[in-house]
Enzyme design. Structure first.
Site, mmCIF file in Angstrom:
data_model
loop_
_atom_site.group_PDB
_atom_site.id
_atom_site.type_symbol
_atom_site.label_atom_id
_atom_site.label_comp_id
_atom_site.label_asym_id
_atom_site.label_seq_id
_atom_site.Cartn_x
_atom_site.Cartn_y
_atom_site.Cartn_z
ATOM 1 N N ASP A 92 0.824 -1.212 0.000
ATOM 2 C CA ASP A 92 0.000 0.000 0.000
ATOM 3 C C ASP A 92 0.853 1.254 0.000
ATOM 4 O OD1 ASP A 92 0.778 -0.634 2.734
ATOM 5 O OD2 ASP A 92 -0.591 0.945 3.392
ATOM 6 N N GLU A 100 0.035 -1.191 5.662
ATOM 7 C CA GLU A 100 1.078 -0.795 6.616
ATOM 8 C C GLU A 100 0.938 0.674 6.985
ATOM 9 O OE1 GLU A 100 5.043 0.687 7.998
ATOM 10 O OE2 GLU A 100 3.824 1.368 6.310
HETATM 11 ZN ZN LIG Z 1 6.826 2.133 4.194
#
Ligand SMILES: [Zn+2]
Length: 402
Positions: A72, A167
């Site tokens: 992401d 994340e």
């Molecule tokens: Zn990163």
């Protein structure tokens, strides 16, 4: 450059896993490409995690090592229609981005650009972030996998590949299946300059102070009402301004930081984050905060206060200390690639800190990414190539020393 053209922005307001469905389009593609190079077990699961194994090609009993990066990109900056540009043979000048010429990546702001004169730089086009965070990590791991399967003379134990969603919104490990992954140690590829090796993060707590006032009709409140909003404001105003906060601390200094204040006259809450590299210091910071708040309450006898501490994450060093070979082997792999090792404590947390405390010790290695989460984001090609070299060295160090 192909990977960054796929929009994989995660969403902090979403409760689904992954937080955005579009992240799966990159995960599916990566699983497909890993299958194509011969990693038969490669697959993306329903949550957007990719798992794959490069089988061992040695008789030795080598610990299973995992390499991990996130698919992401950050919600802070658009990741739609990223147009990556390769500036070949970089000439050392400022780089003006074509789709918004007010966006200039200057050598004044990024002196590390000078390290890349004569080699390639990748940027976005001015309207979006690049997504080197962390698709450079993805690309490095994919290149390593391709190199190892086409160079069987390089001896290594079983290697696991893990790509995670979300994340950037703090949910990168929410649905990870460590049983299925079945690795002994791991490395994230999510760091900056070539040579940096991060094996230390903050330890982190959250604190919520709840102030209960006494409510009365405002027209008849004399000597009765105690306003919780005013008390909460007084607590924030009583905090030190020249020390003990993010604005005035750096390096290894900890801090206490109010992040939200909410309330009505009857009841108000203040949320804090508490950070320090020494876990034991968290309790000291919390005690000091509680004392400051209680002193304010002394002036408002009828008000009451609750003080609640929540553990958030812990310094990964506490885990890595028990497995010194994880960092030592990485340092050896850096040296073999001709790099000077720069150990840096991270003033934040990483997926690696969470994975470490979930039982998978996991420091963070460089990819070369710079100016992340912004339209200036850039990366030098030779740093990414160095990172691949480091990984190929690293799997051999693990094999040799087993
Ligand atoms: Zn990163």
């Amino acid at each position: 450059m192909r990977y960054v053209t796929i929009d994989t922005q995660s969403d902090p307001t979403s409760d689904t896993h992954p937080t955005t469905e579009k992240q799966k389009s990159l995960s599916d593609r990566l699983a497909g490409e890993l299958n194509e190079i011969g990693l038969n077990d490669a697959h993306a699961d329903e949550y957007g995690y990719v798992y794959a194994t490069i089988p061992s090609n040695t008789d030795k009993d080598v610990p299973v090592v995992c390499f991990c990066s996130h698919v992401d990109t950050a919600p802070d900056c658009s990741g739609t229609d990223v147009k990556p540009i390769l500036h070949k043979n970089y000439d050392g000048k400022d780089i003006q981005l074509p789709d918004d010429t007010t966006q200039v990546i200057s050598t004044k702001d990024y002196s590390y650009l000078k390290e890349h004169i004569g080699s390639g730089i990748i940027t976005a086009s001015g309207l979006t972030l690049l997504g080197a965070d962390d698709k450079s990590g993805v690309a490095i791991i994919m290149d390593m996998a391709n190199y190892l399967v086409t160079h069987p003379e390089i001896k290594h134990g079983a290697i696991k590949i893990l790509f995670t969603p979300d994340e950037e919104v703090g949910k990168g490990t929410a649905k990870v299946d460590l049983q299925k992954l079945n690795a002994d140690f791991a490395y994230t590829l999510d760091g900056g300059e070539a040579g940096t090796l991060e094996d230390e993060t903050f330890s982190a707590d959250g604190v919520r102070i709840t102030v209960h006032g006494v409510i009365a009709h405002p027209g008849y409140a004399k000597d009765k009402m105690v306003n919780a909003i005013k008390i909460a404001s007084a607590i924030v105003a009583a905090l030190p301004t020249k020390e003990w906060n993010p604005e005035t601390t750096q390096k290894r200094e900890g801090f206490v930081h109010p992040v939200a204040i909410n309330g009505i006259a009857e009841k108000a809450t203040i949320d804090f984050i508490v950070r320090d590299f020494e876990t034991a210091n968290l309790a000291k910071h919390e005690e000091r905060l509680q004392t400051i708040a209680e002193e304010v309450l002394q002036h408002h006898r009828k008000a009451t206060m609750e003080f609640k501490v929540t553990e958030q994450y812990r310094n990964m060093k506490e885990i890595l200390e028990h497995h010194p070979q994880v960092v030592a082997y990485a340092e050896e792999a850096y040296k073999r690639a001709g790099l000077k090792v720069v150990n840096e404590p991270i003033r934040g947390g990483t997926d690696g800190s969470r994975l470490s405390f979930m039982g998978l010790p996991c420091p963070n290695l460089f990819t070369g990414m710079h100016a992340i989460h912004s339209r200036h984001e850039w990366i030098g090609v030779k740093d990414m190539e160095k990172a691949v070299e480091v990984l190929v060295n690293l799997v051999q160090v693990w094999e040799e020393r087993s």
